[in-house]
Scaffold this motif. Sequence first.
Motif, PDB file in Angstrom:
ATOM      1  N   VAL A   1       0.929  -1.187  -0.067  1.00  0.00           N
ATOM      2  CA  VAL A   1      -0.007  -0.010  -0.047  1.00  0.00           C
ATOM      3  C   VAL A   1       0.861   1.335   0.123  1.00  0.00           C
ATOM      4  O   VAL A   1       1.878   1.454   0.820  1.00  0.00           O
ATOM      5  N   ARG A   2       0.696   2.241  -0.829  1.00  0.00           N
ATOM      6  CA  ARG A   2       1.542   3.370  -1.030  1.00  0.00           C
ATOM      7  C   ARG A   2       0.807   4.496  -1.387  1.00  0.00           C
ATOM      8  O   ARG A   2      -0.760   4.638  -1.755  1.00  0.00           O
ATOM      9  N   TYR A   3       1.307   5.868  -1.172  1.00  0.00           N
ATOM     10  CA  TYR A   3       0.727   6.727  -1.495  1.00  0.00           C
ATOM     11  C   TYR A   3       1.674   7.671  -2.629  1.00  0.00           C
ATOM     12  O   TYR A   3       2.969   7.808  -2.375  1.00  0.00           O
ATOM     13  N   GLU A   4       1.241   8.117  -3.503  1.00  0.00           N
ATOM     14  CA  GLU A   4       1.813   8.658  -4.607  1.00  0.00           C
ATOM     15  C   GLU A   4       1.511  10.198  -4.499  1.00  0.00           C
ATOM     16  O   GLU A   4       0.406  10.531  -4.673  1.00  0.00           O
ATOM     17  N   GLY A   5       2.654  11.216  -4.758  1.00  0.00           N
ATOM     18  CA  GLY A   5       2.341  12.632  -4.747  1.00  0.00           C
ATOM     19  C   GLY A   5       3.252  13.068  -5.846  1.00  0.00           C
ATOM     20  O   GLY A   5       3.965  12.532  -6.353  1.00  0.00           O
ATOM     21  N   ALA A   6       3.070  14.545  -6.088  1.00  0.00           N
ATOM     22  CA  ALA A   6       3.876  15.058  -7.085  1.00  0.00           C
ATOM     23  C   ALA A   6       4.549  16.405  -6.588  1.00  0.00           C
ATOM     24  O   ALA A   6       4.455  17.038  -5.459  1.00  0.00           O
ATOM     25  N   PHE A   7       5.874  16.376  -7.204  1.00  0.00           N
ATOM     26  CA  PHE A   7       6.933  17.497  -6.760  1.00  0.00           C
ATOM     27  C   PHE A   7       6.406  18.940  -7.496  1.00  0.00           C
ATOM     28  O   PHE A   7       6.482  19.888  -6.987  1.00  0.00           O
ATOM     29  N   THR A   8       6.002  18.538  -8.752  1.00  0.00           N
ATOM     30  CA  THR A   8       5.620  19.765  -9.554  1.00  0.00           C
ATOM     31  C   THR A   8       4.316  19.317 -10.393  1.00  0.00           C
ATOM     32  O   THR A   8       4.022  18.279 -10.671  1.00  0.00           O
ATOM     33  N   GLU A   9       3.874  20.419 -11.167  1.00  0.00           N
ATOM     34  CA  GLU A   9       2.636  20.030 -12.174  1.00  0.00           C
ATOM     35  C   GLU A   9       3.148  19.623 -13.437  1.00  0.00           C
ATOM     36  O   GLU A   9       4.264  19.843 -13.761  1.00  0.00           O
ATOM     37  N   ASN A  10       2.455  19.116 -14.004  1.00  0.00           N
ATOM     38  CA  ASN A  10       2.728  18.902 -15.582  1.00  0.00           C
ATOM     39  C   ASN A  10       1.363  18.985 -16.410  1.00  0.00           C
ATOM     40  O   ASN A  10       0.548  18.142 -16.662  1.00  0.00           O
ATOM     41  N   THR A  11       1.269  20.132 -16.852  1.00  0.00           N
ATOM     42  CA  THR A  11       0.229  20.982 -17.480  1.00  0.00           C
ATOM     43  C   THR A  11      -0.100  20.213 -18.966  1.00  0.00           C
ATOM     44  O   THR A  11       0.785  20.467 -19.878  1.00  0.00           O
ATOM     45  N   ALA A  12      -1.266  20.023 -19.304  1.00  0.00           N
ATOM     46  CA  ALA A  12      -1.871  19.906 -20.587  1.00  0.00           C
ATOM     47  C   ALA A  12      -3.059  21.111 -20.621  1.00  0.00           C
ATOM     48  O   ALA A  12      -3.739  21.325 -19.802  1.00  0.00           O
ATOM     49  N   PHE A  13      -2.912  21.474 -22.044  1.00  0.00           N
ATOM     50  CA  PHE A  13      -3.720  22.789 -22.113  1.00  0.00           C
ATOM     51  C   PHE A  13      -4.905  22.281 -23.353  1.00  0.00           C
ATOM     52  O   PHE A  13      -4.518  21.429 -24.122  1.00  0.00           O
ATOM     53  N   GLY A  14      -6.036  22.980 -23.249  1.00  0.00           N
ATOM     54  CA  GLY A  14      -7.105  22.821 -24.157  1.00  0.00           C
ATOM     55  C   GLY A  14      -7.939  23.884 -24.231  1.00  0.00           C
ATOM     56  O   GLY A  14      -7.467  25.046 -23.877  1.00  0.00           O
ATOM     57  N   LEU A  15      -8.831  23.831 -25.490  1.00  0.00           N
ATOM     58  CA  LEU A  15      -9.601  25.160 -25.771  1.00  0.00           C
ATOM     59  C   LEU A  15     -11.028  24.500 -25.842  1.00  0.00           C
ATOM     60  O   LEU A  15     -11.331  23.692 -26.468  1.00  0.00           O
ATOM     61  N   ASN A  16     -11.906  25.536 -25.142  1.00  0.00           N
ATOM     62  CA  ASN A  16     -13.165  25.400 -25.216  1.00  0.00           C
ATOM     63  C   ASN A  16     -13.609  26.494 -26.272  1.00  0.00           C
ATOM     64  O   ASN A  16     -13.895  27.785 -26.016  1.00  0.00           O
ATOM     65  N   GLU A  17     -13.937  26.071 -27.573  1.00  0.00           N
ATOM     66  CA  GLU A  17     -14.195  26.983 -28.580  1.00  0.00           C
ATOM     67  C   GLU A  17     -15.469  27.547 -28.279  1.00  0.00           C
ATOM     68  O   GLU A  17     -15.909  28.802 -28.821  1.00  0.00           O
ATOM     69  N   THR A  18     -16.548  27.009 -27.986  1.00  0.00           N
ATOM     70  CA  THR A  18     -17.647  27.478 -27.637  1.00  0.00           C
ATOM     71  C   THR A  18     -17.824  28.721 -26.832  1.00  0.00           C
ATOM     72  O   THR A  18     -18.323  29.884 -27.108  1.00  0.00           O
ATOM     73  N   ALA A  19     -17.011  28.404 -25.617  1.00  0.00           N
ATOM     74  CA  ALA A  19     -17.087  29.714 -24.689  1.00  0.00           C
ATOM     75  C   ALA A  19     -15.872  30.646 -24.861  1.00  0.00           C
ATOM     76  O   ALA A  19     -15.801  31.671 -24.124  1.00  0.00           O
ATOM     77  N   GLN A  20     -14.967  30.328 -25.909  1.00  0.00           N
ATOM     78  CA  GLN A  20     -13.651  31.056 -25.988  1.00  0.00           C
ATOM     79  C   GLN A  20     -13.058  31.189 -24.866  1.00  0.00           C
ATOM     80  O   GLN A  20     -12.693  32.417 -24.370  1.00  0.00           O
ATOM     81  N   GLU A  21     -12.729  30.078 -24.105  1.00  0.00           N
ATOM     82  CA  GLU A  21     -12.009  30.204 -22.877  1.00  0.00           C
ATOM     83  C   GLU A  21     -11.085  29.122 -22.808  1.00  0.00           C
ATOM     84  O   GLU A  21     -11.560  27.991 -22.879  1.00  0.00           O
ATOM     85  N   ASN A  22      -9.754  29.450 -22.479  1.00  0.00           N
ATOM     86  CA  ASN A  22      -8.868  28.605 -22.395  1.00  0.00           C
ATOM     87  C   ASN A  22      -8.762  27.903 -21.012  1.00  0.00           C
ATOM     88  O   ASN A  22      -9.204  28.269 -20.146  1.00  0.00           O
ATOM     89  N   PHE A  23      -8.464  26.354 -20.997  1.00  0.00           N
ATOM     90  CA  PHE A  23      -8.237  25.756 -20.030  1.00  0.00           C
ATOM     91  C   PHE A  23      -6.998  24.694 -19.720  1.00  0.00           C
ATOM     92  O   PHE A  23      -6.741  24.663 -20.890  1.00  0.00           O
ATOM     93  N   SER A  24      -6.864  24.554 -18.558  1.00  0.00           N
ATOM     94  CA  SER A  24      -5.479  23.582 -18.414  1.00  0.00           C
ATOM     95  C   SER A  24      -5.960  22.584 -17.307  1.00  0.00           C
ATOM     96  O   SER A  24      -6.523  22.731 -16.428  1.00  0.00           O
ATOM     97  N   ILE A  25      -5.240  21.380 -17.344  1.00  0.00           N
ATOM     98  CA  ILE A  25      -5.480  20.376 -16.394  1.00  0.00           C
ATOM     99  C   ILE A  25      -4.021  19.761 -16.092  1.00  0.00           C
ATOM    100  O   ILE A  25      -2.963  19.621 -17.046  1.00  0.00           O
TER     101      ILE A  25
END
Length: 199
Positions: free
Chosen positions: A160-184
């Motif tokens: 049993v383990r826990y995994e965490g992150a030191f840094t983020e690794n972002t992926a970007f997307g585009l909501n064309e209908t709302a003209q709003e950028n997003f990232s995850i």
Amino acid sequence: MKKLMLIALIFTGIGMSAQNAEFGLKGGLNYGATGDYETFNDASGDFVNSFNGDNKAGFHAGIFAQFEIIGIFLQPELMYTELNTEYSEFDYKVSKLDAPVLLGLNILGPLNIKAGPSFQYILKNELEKTELEIGDVENDITVGYQLGAGLDLGRLGFDVRYEGAFTENTAFGLNETAQENFSIDSRPSQWILSLSYSL
């Protein structure tokens, strides 16, 4: 991918000099979520909102080696992992290779503790239940950490383990209908339950 192959070669060399070496198969369930889903105004580029994803179950399967030297063991692994995170507007599915490199210590009979870095290489990331699209992650390889405990019963092992992150690794997307950028943030925080078998 070349970096993962280099890591494998290093551990092969370590194994040749180890007092006791084991190799085996392992797999199991992981439960957690990737990082924040953030939206930005397309015109100004200003931050708008941030949302956490709901934890969901995924799975992992792969191979491991364990090299024991003077009562302490080194355990490199290579795992295929799938994780699906549910956000309010869509599901975010990530398929990846994980290469944790754990240093462990047997503390009481079959019980052990272990911790170390975990290298992540994203194979595929995609959105489900939506027409929105997501791009590639920012970095091919990122480093997080794992820590936990294990139980060895002959050839069988339980972790049993826990995994965490030191840094983020972002992926970007585009909501064309709302003209709003997003990232995850593709880097997960998760609990990992594994069953292993030594060959």
